[in-house]
Design a protein around this motif. Structure first.
Motif, PDB file in Angstrom:
ATOM      1  N   VAL A  80      -5.110  -1.550 -17.234  1.00 36.20           N
ATOM      2  CA  VAL A  80      -4.625  -0.432 -16.254  1.00 36.20           C
ATOM      3  C   VAL A  80      -5.165  -0.762 -14.939  1.00 36.20           C
ATOM      4  O   VAL A  80      -6.103  -0.809 -14.567  1.00 36.20           O
ATOM      5  N   HIS A  81      -4.062  -0.454 -14.141  1.00 34.95           N
ATOM      6  CA  HIS A  81      -4.133  -0.863 -12.564  1.00 34.95           C
ATOM      7  C   HIS A  81      -5.139   0.390 -11.802  1.00 34.95           C
ATOM      8  O   HIS A  81      -4.899   1.623 -12.139  1.00 34.95           O
ATOM      9  N   THR A  82      -5.914   0.079 -11.285  1.00 36.36           N
ATOM     10  CA  THR A  82      -6.784   1.000 -10.425  1.00 36.36           C
ATOM     11  C   THR A  82      -6.116   1.517  -9.207  1.00 36.36           C
ATOM     12  O   THR A  82      -5.029   1.191  -8.731  1.00 36.36           O
ATOM     13  N   GLU A  83      -6.784   2.246  -8.361  1.00 38.30           N
ATOM     14  CA  GLU A  83      -6.254   2.702  -7.088  1.00 38.30           C
ATOM     15  C   GLU A  83      -6.366   1.734  -5.850  1.00 38.30           C
ATOM     16  O   GLU A  83      -5.899   2.179  -4.910  1.00 38.30           O
ATOM     17  N   SER A  84      -6.554   0.466  -6.465  1.00 35.38           N
ATOM     18  CA  SER A  84      -6.935  -0.455  -5.190  1.00 35.38           C
ATOM     19  C   SER A  84      -5.517  -0.979  -4.799  1.00 35.38           C
ATOM     20  O   SER A  84      -4.663  -1.233  -5.662  1.00 35.38           O
ATOM     21  N   PRO A  85      -5.448  -1.293  -3.500  1.00 34.47           N
ATOM     22  CA  PRO A  85      -3.996  -1.833  -3.185  1.00 34.47           C
ATOM     23  C   PRO A  85      -3.871  -3.242  -3.600  1.00 34.47           C
ATOM     24  O   PRO A  85      -2.729  -3.736  -3.657  1.00 34.47           O
ATOM     25  N   ASP A  86      -5.095  -3.844  -4.181  1.00 34.66           N
ATOM     26  CA  ASP A  86      -4.668  -5.234  -4.521  1.00 34.66           C
ATOM     27  C   ASP A  86      -4.322  -5.360  -6.114  1.00 34.66           C
ATOM     28  O   ASP A  86      -4.962  -4.708  -6.892  1.00 34.66           O
ATOM     29  N   PRO A  87      -3.191  -5.818  -6.156  1.00 28.02           N
ATOM     30  CA  PRO A  87      -2.418  -5.765  -7.486  1.00 28.02           C
ATOM     31  C   PRO A  87      -3.202  -6.373  -8.881  1.00 28.02           C
ATOM     32  O   PRO A  87      -3.044  -6.301  -9.826  1.00 28.02           O
ATOM     33  N   THR A  88      -4.185  -7.316  -8.247  1.00 30.12           N
ATOM     34  CA  THR A  88      -4.835  -8.151  -9.309  1.00 30.12           C
ATOM     35  C   THR A  88      -6.346  -7.332  -9.671  1.00 30.12           C
ATOM     36  O   THR A  88      -6.990  -8.002 -10.750  1.00 30.12           O
ATOM     37  N   VAL A  89      -6.707  -6.331  -9.120  1.00 27.54           N
ATOM     38  CA  VAL A  89      -7.719  -5.478  -9.719  1.00 27.54           C
ATOM     39  C   VAL A  89      -7.393  -4.503 -10.735  1.00 27.54           C
ATOM     40  O   VAL A  89      -6.473  -3.734 -10.270  1.00 27.54           O
ATOM     41  N   PHE A  90      -7.924  -4.643 -11.995  1.00 27.50           N
ATOM     42  CA  PHE A  90      -7.658  -3.642 -12.917  1.00 27.50           C
ATOM     43  C   PHE A  90      -8.783  -3.485 -13.741  1.00 27.50           C
ATOM     44  O   PHE A  90      -9.666  -3.670 -13.536  1.00 27.50           O
ATOM     45  N   ALA A  91      -8.495  -2.356 -14.499  1.00 29.90           N
ATOM     46  CA  ALA A  91      -9.538  -2.069 -15.606  1.00 29.90           C
ATOM     47  C   ALA A  91      -9.032  -2.159 -17.111  1.00 29.90           C
ATOM     48  O   ALA A  91      -7.705  -2.357 -17.049  1.00 29.90           O
TER      49      ALA A  91
END
Length: 123
Positions: A80-91
């Protein structure tokens, strides 16, 4: 709470899912207050012995019949992608029980993109 009953009840609460711990701390405390002193330790031990079953019931009622593997620690995680603008950061979110786990990717990344320099008005 009596000191003799504190430790088993603390362990019982730690077995329960995080979302319901506060509720059951209040319920166990209310139950202890109405019991005579001689029966509090027995109540605490029986509550500790019943905590795994209570955990399963809480998870089962929250997620439905598919939560048995989650009770055993076998989650069905999806990214699940977070609100981070970096697309590689996820939960990671379990599709059965809804547990969300953050693999702490922000701490282990090697390219911090100049974050250290901009925080201190730096170089």
């Amino acid at each position: 709470m009596s000191r003799l009953a504190d430790y088993p009840l603390d362990l019982a609460v730690r077995i329960l899912p995080l979302q319901v711990r506060r509720r059951y701390v209040a319920e166990f405390d209310a139950d202890l207050q109405v019991l005579p002193n001689g029966k509090r330790a027995g109540y605490a031990v029986s509550t500790l012995l019943g905590a795994p079953r209570l955990r399963w019931e809480v998870i089962h009622s929250a997620a439905g019949a598919g939560a048995v593997p989650c009770f055993l620690g076998r989650h069905h995680d999806r990214r699940v992608h977070t609100e981070s603008p970096d697309p590689t950061v996820f939960a990671l979110e379990c599709s059965r029980c809804g547990r969300i786990r953050d693999p702490k990717q922000r701490d282990t990344r090697t390219d911090q993109g100049g974050i250290g320099r901009t925080m201190f008005g730096g170089i």
